[in-house]
Design a protein around this motif. Structure first.
Motif: not given
Length: 166
Positions: A1-8, A32-33, A37-39, A43-44
């Motif tokens: 999930m974090g990778d998705k936000y990094l890409l965003e 914000a993205a 991603a950091g959060n 979590m993981s």
């Protein structure tokens, strides 16, 4: 999930702006993205990736002139690095956070994160206690010299707090 936000976040940074219009929104979206991603990485329990995301977030927030958010992102990055496989990487973001807090006159926060900074430095230095504490004190005093050119009492407090916390 974090990778998705990094890409965003990286996609938001690559957006082109016409004559500077939309530049603020670009960095707000990226910030914000990267925070998400950091959060998500936190979590993981992917501490290094979380720290790197928070550092990217801080870099975006610099463009927005949001000193408080920049400092908070550096603190988050330092906290994540301390939990990672390479805790010495926490030194740089914590040092940047301390510098930002000092510039803003937030001496209580300087003391709090200064102690964390020293403890991060002592992770490796703990094996060699012969004179290392004094060397760390001198390096912190050198780093944290007030505008008047003399070290403030707060930095002595930081050093003493770090020694007690060990």
């Amino acid at each position: 999930m974090g990778d998705k936000y990094l890409l965003e976040g990286n996609t938001a940074l690559k957006r082109t702006t016409i004559f500077g219009f939309g530049k603020t929104a670009k960095y707000e979206d990226a910030s914000a993205a990267f925070t998400k991603a950091g959060n998500s990485f936190k979590m993981s329990k992917q501490w290094t990736e979380a720290a790197e995301a928070f550092i990217k977030c801080a870099e975006c927030q610099k463009f927005l002139d949001s000193d408080g958010d920049v400092t908070n992102s550096y603190v988050e990055a330092g906290s994540c690095y301390k939990k990672s496989d390479s805790p010495m990487d926490a030194v740089v973001p914590l040092e940047l956070a301390i510098t930002n807090y000092t510039e803003r006159g937030r001496l209580g926060q300087v003391a709090r994160y200064g102690a964390c900074y020293l403890l991060s430095m002592n992770v490796v230095a703990a094996k060699d206690n012969d004179g290392m504490s004094m060397l760390i004190l001198l390096s912190v005093l050198q780093m944290c010299v007030c505008c008047h050119g003399t070290p403030s009492y707060i930095y002595i407090y930081i050093y003493m707090s770090a020694l007690v916390m060990q």
